[in-house]
Design a protein around this motif. Structure first.
Motif, PDB file in Angstrom:
ATOM      1  N   THR A 196      -2.689  22.388   0.644  1.00 49.59           N
ATOM      2  CA  THR A 196      -2.222  20.991   0.785  1.00 49.59           C
ATOM      3  C   THR A 196      -0.728  21.022   0.643  1.00 49.59           C
ATOM      4  O   THR A 196       0.014  21.655  -0.121  1.00 49.59           O
ATOM      5  N   THR A 197      -0.243  19.820   0.874  1.00 51.30           N
ATOM      6  CA  THR A 197       1.203  19.270   0.709  1.00 51.30           C
ATOM      7  C   THR A 197       1.157  17.889   0.415  1.00 51.30           C
ATOM      8  O   THR A 197       0.527  17.085   1.176  1.00 51.30           O
ATOM      9  N   ASP A 198       1.978  17.514  -0.571  1.00 54.14           N
ATOM     10  CA  ASP A 198       2.098  16.021  -0.847  1.00 54.14           C
ATOM     11  C   ASP A 198       3.627  15.519  -0.411  1.00 54.14           C
ATOM     12  O   ASP A 198       4.566  16.231  -0.333  1.00 54.14           O
ATOM     13  N   GLN A 199       3.597  14.216  -0.158  1.00 53.48           N
ATOM     14  CA  GLN A 199       4.676  13.610   0.370  1.00 53.48           C
ATOM     15  C   GLN A 199       4.796  12.131  -0.214  1.00 53.48           C
ATOM     16  O   GLN A 199       3.783  11.436   0.081  1.00 53.48           O
ATOM     17  N   ASP A 200       5.771  11.702  -0.838  1.00 57.25           N
ATOM     18  CA  ASP A 200       5.848  10.395  -1.023  1.00 57.25           C
ATOM     19  C   ASP A 200       6.761   9.434  -0.157  1.00 57.25           C
ATOM     20  O   ASP A 200       7.431   9.848   0.599  1.00 57.25           O
ATOM     21  N   PHE A 201       5.941   8.440   0.149  1.00 56.29           N
ATOM     22  CA  PHE A 201       6.268   7.405   0.920  1.00 56.29           C
ATOM     23  C   PHE A 201       6.724   6.210   0.231  1.00 56.29           C
ATOM     24  O   PHE A 201       6.080   5.615  -0.639  1.00 56.29           O
ATOM     25  N   ASN A 202       8.044   5.622   0.488  1.00 57.34           N
ATOM     26  CA  ASN A 202       8.657   4.495  -0.436  1.00 57.34           C
ATOM     27  C   ASN A 202       8.696   3.154   0.150  1.00 57.34           C
ATOM     28  O   ASN A 202       9.220   3.357   1.492  1.00 57.34           O
ATOM     29  N   VAL A 203       8.018   2.207  -0.239  1.00 51.56           N
ATOM     30  CA  VAL A 203       8.127   0.812   0.418  1.00 51.56           C
ATOM     31  C   VAL A 203       8.635  -0.176  -0.415  1.00 51.56           C
ATOM     32  O   VAL A 203       8.322  -0.400  -1.540  1.00 51.56           O
ATOM     33  N   THR A 204       9.512  -0.915   0.331  1.00 53.63           N
ATOM     34  CA  THR A 204      10.081  -2.040  -0.456  1.00 53.63           C
ATOM     35  C   THR A 204       9.868  -3.170   0.399  1.00 53.63           C
ATOM     36  O   THR A 204       9.863  -3.458   1.491  1.00 53.63           O
ATOM     37  N   ILE A 205       9.161  -4.105  -0.463  1.00 49.17           N
ATOM     38  CA  ILE A 205       8.704  -5.403  -0.173  1.00 49.17           C
ATOM     39  C   ILE A 205      10.056  -6.463   0.078  1.00 49.17           C
ATOM     40  O   ILE A 205      10.665  -6.794  -0.967  1.00 49.17           O
ATOM     41  N   LYS A 206      10.260  -7.184   1.147  1.00 46.69           N
ATOM     42  CA  LYS A 206      11.275  -8.141   1.356  1.00 46.69           C
ATOM     43  C   LYS A 206      10.738  -9.344   1.620  1.00 46.69           C
ATOM     44  O   LYS A 206       9.658  -9.465   2.632  1.00 46.69           O
ATOM     45  N   ALA A 207      10.953 -10.555   0.845  1.00 42.87           N
ATOM     46  CA  ALA A 207      10.527 -11.584   1.092  1.00 42.87           C
ATOM     47  C   ALA A 207      11.194 -12.441   2.330  1.00 42.87           C
ATOM     48  O   ALA A 207      12.388 -12.157   2.535  1.00 42.87           O
ATOM     49  N   ALA A 208      10.415 -12.943   3.434  1.00 40.86           N
ATOM     50  CA  ALA A 208      10.928 -13.461   4.454  1.00 40.86           C
ATOM     51  C   ALA A 208      10.782 -14.963   4.401  1.00 40.86           C
ATOM     52  O   ALA A 208      10.001 -15.683   3.611  1.00 40.86           O
ATOM     53  N   PRO A 209      11.769 -15.632   4.936  1.00 37.84           N
ATOM     54  CA  PRO A 209      11.716 -17.260   4.945  1.00 37.84           C
ATOM     55  C   PRO A 209      10.569 -17.762   5.489  1.00 37.84           C
ATOM     56  O   PRO A 209      10.094 -17.161   6.497  1.00 37.84           O
ATOM     57  N   GLU A 210      10.130 -18.949   5.107  1.00 34.13           N
ATOM     58  CA  GLU A 210       9.060 -19.725   5.612  1.00 34.13           C
ATOM     59  C   GLU A 210       9.128 -21.068   5.823  1.00 34.13           C
ATOM     60  O   GLU A 210       9.778 -21.639   4.971  1.00 34.13           O
ATOM     61  N   PHE A 211       9.018 -21.275   6.982  1.00 37.33           N
ATOM     62  CA  PHE A 211       9.185 -22.867   7.107  1.00 37.33           C
ATOM     63  C   PHE A 211       8.364 -23.791   6.199  1.00 37.33           C
ATOM     64  O   PHE A 211       6.950 -23.501   6.083  1.00 37.33           O
ATOM     65  N   VAL A 212       8.887 -24.931   5.711  1.00 35.81           N
ATOM     66  CA  VAL A 212       8.030 -25.724   4.983  1.00 35.81           C
ATOM     67  C   VAL A 212       7.476 -26.782   5.742  1.00 35.81           C
ATOM     68  O   VAL A 212       6.485 -27.276   6.009  1.00 35.81           O
ATOM     69  N   ASP A 213       8.349 -27.492   6.552  1.00 32.25           N
ATOM     70  CA  ASP A 213       8.115 -28.613   7.532  1.00 32.25           C
ATOM     71  C   ASP A 213       8.673 -28.296   8.774  1.00 32.25           C
ATOM     72  O   ASP A 213      10.049 -28.419   8.663  1.00 32.25           O
ATOM     73  N   PRO A 214       8.341 -28.259   9.927  1.00 30.88           N
ATOM     74  CA  PRO A 214       6.757 -28.293  10.242  1.00 30.88           C
ATOM     75  C   PRO A 214       6.212 -26.887   9.603  1.00 30.88           C
ATOM     76  O   PRO A 214       6.737 -25.781   9.657  1.00 30.88           O
ATOM     77  N   ASP A 215       4.925 -27.205   9.539  1.00 30.88           N
ATOM     78  CA  ASP A 215       4.331 -25.877   8.525  1.00 30.88           C
ATOM     79  C   ASP A 215       3.175 -24.983   9.560  1.00 30.88           C
ATOM     80  O   ASP A 215       2.199 -25.881   9.846  1.00 30.88           O
TER      81      ASP A 215
END
Length: 1650
Positions: free
Chosen positions: A509-528
């Motif tokens: 077996t072989t182990d491998q780390d995968f790194n994920v960074t979460i980035k917030a995306a802008p969201e429209f408020v109006d129109p929704d």
């Protein structure tokens, strides 16, 4: 006397001489004479008696010759014209006296047909012979030869004779069909010119000198080399010559002793493993496939001993002829130790070599003694299967020799893969994703490979560490269902993926780390986009102006300040971008746009623009596809079009249409262009019609032309807009008139005209008048059929010139309409129907003149002879009614019906052909009954005819045919005659079953060509009928039944049996293993009885029943297969047989290899489900075991399952604490045997899988003066593990005892007091640990409450500055008033808020938080000279935001104020000077922009506020509170400023507000975006937008005319919260405005979006 003697002989004795023939012996006629008379048959008796004639023979056959009566009374010879195929026939007829005395005379007539060609003349012989021992004798039995009679060539064909055929001029046969000693064969020669033929009958004599059975040519002695592994494949090839010219089959009969000998085709083979004796006697049989005759041959087989390889062994199923070589083998290492045996030689003396192997193999390998090795010079990685181009198989020829003979074995060295490589990952291991990715979004696509070549070593599978936010789907890491990423909570993940190669041996077996960074995306408020779909539409009024704002865009971003977001519409279409633009957060109409493009009412107006809005935070961009929708406004009034004058008749009833109204409104919306009409000015009219757009005469209205002849109406068109509807008026003039009237046609609607009417005949007179008398009255025919037959002479209807009426024609009536006009109105009449009257102007006409009719002389009275059928074209009665009459010289035979004209045979009339063959009848047809009657006559000729007769079928109705009949076989001869001899007599089969099996050859019934009869088939008899026709009459015969006779033409047929029969090797002698059945389709017992026989040993067959039984002991190891031939022979002559091949395969019983005796095994508890615990090994010699094992029993309960032969855990429930032993038994089945194993016992080993369990700990209360060493409480725990290595417990205090106030006994858990108590409550955590190799623990909270009421600690009043003292456990506590601090409240407390211009670190990390706290405390301490204690209360992010309390002496307030004022600018923090963004002391800001004096005073008064009437002064470097001097003298100045400045400003503000209100009120017509302003609510300053609304409103969304204006700017109308009474212009309606954008629908008010 002599006369008497003569009379005696004539009367009593009869004639003494045969009749005397008067007919010529030869005649020449055409073949057409067959139907009339070929010749007259005439012989004289000599004594005046009757002579009888009969047909004796005819040569050649066919022609259909018969003797018949002629109507003249003579006998004639006739034939069948279609059957005459020869130019000449000899017919023998006999004449004999009608007295039966036997005297007769035969006459041979030679009849030559002048129109039939003569066939060829045969020159070849008629007798031939052949011997069946010569298998080629049938190839050419005879060469046919004939001479043409028309100078053309001759062709030859076969006519009849079973088993023979003709090809060219050669007669051949099928030798197996020659079953009798003599055969009669008919052949035909034919001219190719005139097609004339001549048949010849040949006699073929058959002899047979063949031997009785096949003759062997195979030798009897053969040797067998046991050292050759293929020697048994073909011991010898069998060969024998057939004795009946058919193929020979070979079969095995017996062997002694058993050597597994068998015969396949013509090859004798054996089982090499069974060859153990020194000599074998084998009997084989050769059998003719034709007559079944057979001959046996005894063979002697002598085996010769030779060395035999043991390893490798070609019969070893485990290695399949392959020598396994691991890829990791090194140079010089042994591949295989060779082994061989020799029955007559010491095995130690055997020698091995590989000399016959190919060069490549000999360069890599060598044999050293018995060792097959890799040569020393071969590279160690030479066989590495992962290398490119490596060879995986090497052919090798091994030889073993005993010095005299040798044995070779061709096999292969097979290089096998070893699991010597681990999986390897490749690709990208880090990534960033948006926080709003959907579930199932692919984050990584994993690439992991294993360089091992075989699937058993490189089958890489992946697994993912247990992180719920992600899941592994095949080779993809995806976002799990229901996951919502919150970057504030967690913004990065490390995912560990394990790749396994799943090798059966040494998996890697072989182990491998995968790194994920979460980035917030802008969201429209109006129109929704996530809200109601209507909110995705941006509404805009058509009157919007260039540069106006369409809406304010709003968005949010979890990790970015909303103020830093940017908006765009870059991805929109060029059309949209040409009209709109995004400026900051505003969507606007471009300043240079001609806004007429938004005019809703123009043709082809574009009312929707697709727009793609984008919002970006610099890293991610979110787009929203929506629509800008243009809304219509009511800016157009209705417009009329069409007539403004109308005319109606004074007789117009209610509902009469006066005029259609047409008006349109250019506005496009239905709410603005719904045009309706109203009427004013006259009560006799109204608006009606389906669409309410027609002026109609009103109910109850009546008009008098003389009283009032015109009316003026006012029509109003309205667009019915919901507000400010627009209208347009139009005046309509209506005039009253009268119209012409057809008076007579109201009641008289029919007229008539005679066929002979002229153009002056008056048919009908119209009566047309006009009441008002205005204009010129004209009358005309408006409608009449074409061609026109009528005209108007004034108002008189007359025929047109040349019009001809015909009551008998297609047109017998006419429908006309008339039109009357007074110049203004036209009136059309009702229909006038004119009927044509008939006159008698047509005589009768016969449909057939002078008909001739044929009837049978047997026609009975009442038979219809003929229908005269005359017609009269007149259509009326009596003009077309006819009567018939008939005249005949002999009227006693026929009569006529006077009405129908049908001629009948009279009831009592007898018609005799010979008396009168023809009658002439005269028929008269007469019409009408007046003086102008017409009549017609015709002649009818009636002729009599006789019918053909089937003579023989009146008495003989049955015939028969053999199954093997040919198409020349005569089955039956019909005897058909026709008395009158007229016409051509033809005979045909009228009825026979399908397919047609019979034909007529003249009057001879024969089989059709290719017809095959089968007495065993579905049809064993046939019923036929025949037609005979003389051209006039057809007669059908009675039924002839033809029965099929049986011959022995069917061999036995075996019922289908399994070709392979499995038999248990334990089957006992006498056991029936198979029953064969054969049937014979022949019908008679002589042909269909069957006897059975078979070949082979160890089994026998019952000759009558076909049951095959075991006759000897069976052993799979001795012989595992038997090839059996079963023969079924019938009792026919000659007999026929059939064979059936069957293979018997013995079945062996499977055996448990590793469970023949009871076995036990230790396994750990807690094994996971599906864990493999035991592999069951089973052997089965016949390989019929399917590889599956089943569990017979398992106690004490089910815990295991079987997968193939692998025993696995069924669930996760193996628990040594519940069950320590399981006993199982298994069984295997191979379809024949069921075998059970010995018991398998599992001992379940205890693991440390149970943590300690602590008993409930109650709250404990003790007194504050308890002495140390006292036991406070006993903590009790247990452990379910069953062994002492896992269940011995120890106790420790792990938390809440930092001061070591308590101790606990590690063995028994007793908790004791160790120090003096100082607190009222102690919350401690006690941990219990077990003794397992992996220690398991449990914790519990122990709460100890101390009774502090025993000693009063406040008796000395230690608290200062008004602090409140409370006594506790051996201590007192001072509660200080606000502003004081310290143990005894002797210090001041100053609250500091400081915001630094510095990036914020990860404060969620405790160590980072502690570091920042320490840095801050050190920075404050270094910046202050006064003695103070710094207490940090909170650190937050944005910029770096600190809150803290400073504890100081009151005397240090001035100094602290000065030092804090300095800090308000900047501070040295963590080695750097950091600017201060905001600085507050006790919530009062100290601004760095102020002067030093101001900053110091602000700081000082924040620490120690000045009393009322005092203010802070900073003098001489010290702040202090000073009294405010002379405050009264400023009152006048303040008042003057108030009246002079503030009052005018207030007045101006009020006026401005009024102006704005009026301006907004006037602009309610269509909403547009106004400027934003700020309002303050509860300390907040949200941005707002104001919108003007329509004055009119509705609570139903679709009816609200300004509903779209609300939606245009993102409003969401929610009428659920509507409360009209809570709103008025003066009311505070703050509670009615919702922060989640719910708004109230209040017309006429300002709306605020908060």
């Amino acid at each position: 006397m002599y006369l008497l003697w003569i009379l005696f002989h004539v009367i009593i004795a009869g004639p003494t001489d045969p009749p005397d023939w008067k007919t010529s012996t030869s005649t020449s006629v055409a073949s057409s004479a067959c139907t009339t008379s070929v010749t007259t048959i005439n012989a004289e008796s000599g004594d005046g008696s009757t002579v009888l004639y009969s047909l004796i023979s005819q040569t050649p056959t066919g022609g259909g010759f018969t003797i018949t009566d002629h109507f003249s009374g003579n006998k004639i010879l006739t034939c069948v014209q279609g059957s005459i195929t020869k130019a000449s026939y000899e017919v023998v007829v006999r004449a004999e006296h009608d007295g039966g005395n036997g005297l007769h005379a035969d006459l041979t007539l030679t009849i030559t047909f002048t129109d039939v060609a003569s066939g060829p003349t045969w020159t070849s012989g008629t007798s031939y012979s052949l011997d069946k021992s010569d298998c080629s004798a049938c190839d050419a039995v005879a060469t046919l030869s004939a001479t043409s009679t028309d100078s053309s060539s001759v062709t030859y064909s076969f006519v009849s004779g079973s088993g023979f055929s003709v090809s060219g001029s050669t007669l051949s046969c099928t030798i197996t069909s020659l079953t009798v000693s003599s055969h009669s064969v008919v052949v035909r020669a034919q001219n190719t010119g005139d097609s004339a033929t001549t048949d010849q009958t040949l006699t073929v004599t058959v002899t047979d000198s063949s031997p009785a059975a096949p003759t062997w040519s195979t030798g009897t002695s053969h040797s067998l080399n046991k050292g050759d592994s293929t020697a048994c494949d073909a011991v010898t090839t069998l060969s024998a010559t057939s004795s009946d010219c058919t193929a020979v089959t070979y079969s095995f009969q017996s062997e002694s002793p058993s050597g597994g000998f068998s015969v396949t085709g013509n090859t004798l083979s054996c089982d090499l493993a069974s060859i153990t004796a020194s000599s074998y006697t084998v009997v084989v049989r050769a059998t003719n496939t034709g007559d079944g005759a057979n001959s046996d041959l005894t063979l002697t087989i002598t085996p010769a001993e030779a060395p035999v390889f043991v390893k490798p062994s070609p019969n070893d199923a485990d290695d399949g002829h392959l020598i396994a070589l691991l890829e990791t083998i090194q140079a010089g290492e042994t591949v295989l130790t060779l082994s061989a045996t020799d029955a007559d030689t010491d095995n130690a003396t055997l020698t091995f070599n590989m000399d016959a192997s190919v060069n490549e193999t000999r360069q890599l390998f060598e044999i050293n003694g018995r060792e097959l090795k890799v040569k020393a010079g071969v590279a160690n990685d030479y066989f590495d299967v992962e290398k490119d181009g490596v060879v995986l198989q090497y052919p090798i020829v091994l030889e073993v020799s005993d010095g005299g003979s040798s044995t070779t074995l061709s096999t292969t060295i097979d290089v096998q893969d070893v699991n010597d490589n681990s999986p390897e990952f490749s690709g990208t291991f880090t990534t960033e994703i948006r926080n709003d990715v959907p579930e199932g979004y692919t984050v990584f696509t994993i690439t992991a490979t294993d360089s091992d070549k075989t699937a058993t070593n490189n089958n890489v599978t992946l697994s993912l560490s247990d992180i719920s936010a992600f899941n592994l789907d095949g080779d993809k890491i995806k976002v799990s269902a229901g996951v919502i990423f919150d970057v504030k909570t967690q913004f990065s993940y490390t995912l560990t993926v394990t790749a396994s190669d799943n090798a059966l041996v040494d998996p890697k077996t072989t182990d491998q780390d995968f790194n994920v960074t979460i980035k917030a995306a802008p969201e429209f408020v109006d129109p929704d986009p996530d809200d109601n779909s209507e909110l995705q539409i941006i509404y805009m009024c058509e009157t919007i102006q260039a540069g106006d704002e369409v809406m304010t865009l709003n968005a949010s971003d979890a990790d970015t300040d909303a103020a830093l977001l940017s908006f765009n519409m870059d991805n929109s279409s060029n059309t949209t971008k040409a009209l709109f633009e995004v400026v900051g957060d505003k969507l606007k109409v471009k300043a240079d746009v001609n806004t007429t493009v938004f005019d809703f009412d123009t043709d082809n107006a574009v009312i929707e623009y697709s727009i793609i809005l984008g919002v970006s935070d610099g890293a991610f961009t979110t787009t929203l596809t929506t629509t800008i929708r243009v809304e219509d406004d009511n800016d157009n009034a209705p417009e009329f079009s069409g007539d403004t004058t109308a005319y109606i008749l004074e007789s117009s009833p209610a509902g009469t249409r006066v005029l259609n109204l047409t008006a349109t409104d250019k506005d496009k919306s239905a709410e603005y262009n719904n045009v309706t009409f109203s009427l004013s000015g006259a009560t006799k009219f109204e608006i009606g019609g389906d669409n309410r757009d027609v002026i109609l005469v009103a109910n109850g209205a009546s008009f008098e032309y003389e009283t009032k002849s015109s009316y003026t109406l006012t029509i109003t068109a309205s667009d019915n807009a919901p507000e400010e509807a627009k209208t347009t008026d139009l005046n309509i003039s209506v005039s009253i008139t009268t119209d012409p009237k057809f008076n007579k046609l109201d009641f008289a609607k029919t007229a008539s005209v005679d066929e002979n009417a002229t153009e002056t005949t008056v048919i009908y007179v119209l009566d047309v008048t006009d009441k008002d008398g205005t204009g010129t009255l004209t009358v005309s025919i408006s409608e009449q059929p074409s061609p026109e037959m009528f005209r108007l002479d004034g108002q008189s209807l007359k025929p047109k010139s040349g019009a001809a009426f015909d009551a008998e024609g297609d047109k017998t009536s006419y429908q006309l309409k008339f039109k009357a006009s007074d110049g203004t109105y036209e009136t059309e009449s009702e229909v006038l129907t004119v009927t044509v009257n008939d006159v008698n102007d047509n005589p009768p006409v016969f449909t057939e003149l002078s008909p001739e009719v044929n009837i049978s002389e047997k026609a009975a009275g009442g038979t219809i002879v003929y229908d005269v059928n005359a017609t009269d074209a007149d259509v009326g009665n009596p003009n077309n009614t006819m009567k018939y009459s008939m005249m005949e010289t002999d009227t006693s035979h026929f009569r006529i019906d006077t009405d129908s004209g049908i001629i009948y045979v009279e009831e009592d009339a007898t018609l005799v052909y010979s008396s009168k063959a023809e009658y002439k009848l005269v028929v008269t047809a007469q019409d009408g009954d007046g003086p102008t009657d017409n009549s017609a006559k015709t002649n009818v000729t009636v002729r009599l005819h006789t019918q053909p007769k089937f003579n023989k079928l009146n008495s003989t109705k049955n015939a028969s045919v053999y199954e093997n009949a040919t198409d020349t076989t005569e089955i039956y001869v019909l005897d058909v005659t026709d008395e009158d001899g007229s016409g051509t007599l033809t005979i045909s089969i009228s009825e026979q079953p399908s397919p047609e099996m019979f034909r007529l050859d003249g009057q001879s019934l024969k089989p059709t060509s290719g017809a095959t009869f089968d007495a065993e088939g579905d049809t064993t008899s046939y019923q036929l009928r025949f037609w005979a026709s003389d051209g006039t009459y057809e007669v059908e015969s009675e039924v002839l039944t033809v029965t099929v006779n049986d011959v022995n033409d069917n061999p036995p047929v075996f019922t289908e049996v399994d070709p392979v029969v499995n038999i248990s090797e334990k089957a006992a002698a006498g056991t029936t293993v198979l029953s064969v059945t054969a049937t014979d389709k022949d019908l008679t017992d002589a042909n269909n009885k069957i006897k059975y026989s078979m070949t082979g040993t160890d089994f026998s067959i019952d000759p009558d029943t076909g049951d095959i039984t075991v006759s000897a002991s069976l052993s799979y190891k001795t012989k595992s297969e038997y090839d059996i031939t079963v023969t079924a022979t019938d009792t026919g002559t000659p007999p026929k047989n059939a064979t059936q091949q069957v293979k018997f395969t013995l079945l062996a019983e499977p055996q448990f290899v590793n469970l023949t005796e009871p076995k036990s095994k230790d396994i750990n508890e807690n094994l996971h489900a599906n864990a493999s615990v035991f592999t069951i090994s089973v052997s089965d010699l016949d390989n019929t075991w399917d590889g599956n094992v089943s569990i017979v029993s398992q106690t004490p309960h089910e815990m295991f399952k079987i997968k193939g032969n692998i025993l696995e855990t069924k669930t996760d429930g193996l628990d040594a604490e519940n069950t320590t032993t399981y006993v199982l038994k298994f069984k295997v089945m191979d379809g024949t045997f069921v075998v059970e194993s010995a018991n398998l016992t599992f001992n379940i080993l205890d693991l440390n899988d149970n943590p300690p369990v602590i008993s409930t700990v109650p709250n404990v209360t003790i007194t504050e003066n308890m002495t140390t060493g006292t036991v406070v409480f006993d903590v009790q725990a247990t452990d379910k593990d069953v062994t002492t290595q896992n269940n011995v417990l120890s106790y420790t205090i792990t938390a809440g005892n930092d001061d070591k106030v308590f101790t606990i006994d590690a063995v028994n858990g007793s908790l004791s007091l160790n120090k003096t108590l100082t607190k009222e409550t102690y919350n401690m955590e006690v941990m219990v640990s077990d003794s397992g190799s992996t220690i398991l623990t449990a914790t519990t909270n122990v709460s100890i409450f101390v009774d502090a009421n025993v000693i009063d600690e406040c008796s000395t009043n230690p608290c200062q500055n008004g602090g409140n003292c409370s006594s506790s456990v051996n201590v007192y506590i001072c509660q200080c008033v606000p502003g004081n601090a310290g143990t005894n409240c002797e210090k001041f407390s100053v609250h500091i808020i400081m915001i630094m211009d510095r990036d914020c670190p990860d404060l969620e990390n405790p160590s980072v938080y502690a570091k920042e706290k320490n840095n801050y405390e050190n920075s404050i301490q270094r910046s202050l000279n006064v003695s103070t204690r710094v207490v940090v209360t909170n650190i937050t992010c944005g910029s770096l935001h600190f809150e803290s309390n400073l504890e100081i002496d009151k005397n240090d307030a001035e100094q602290l104020a000065k030092e804090l004022s300095v800090i308000s600018n900047s501070i040295k923090y963590d080695g750097q000077v950091v600017p201060i963004i905001e600085f507050k002391i006790n919530d009062i800001p100290v601004r760095k922009s102020d002067t030093e004096a101001k900053r110091v005073c602000d700081a000082y008064t924040a620490i120690e506020p000045c009393a009322e009437g005092y203010e802070c002064k900073y003098e001489n470097g010290r702040p202090s509170c000073r009294k405010i001097g002379g405050g009264e003298e400023n009152t006048v100045l303040i008042l003057a400023l108030g009246l002079g400045v503030c009052l005018p400003l207030i007045v101006f503000a009020v006026l401005a507000a009024c102006y704005l209100y009026l301006y907004q009120y006037q602009s309610r017509k269509c909403s547009s975006v106004r400027k934003s302003q700020n309002i303050t609510e509860n300390g907040r300053n949200p941005k707002t937008l104001k919108y003007s609304l329509r004055e009119k409103g509705s609570w139903i969304k679709e009816e609200s005319p300004w509903h779209g204006r609300m939606k245009q700017s993102g409003f969401k109308i929610d009428t659920r919260h509507y409360d009209r009474n809570r709103f008025n212009e003066n009311a505070n309606y703050e509670n009615n405005i919702y922060y989640n954008r719910h708004y109230y629908d209040m017309p006429g008010l300002w709306y605020t979006s908060v």
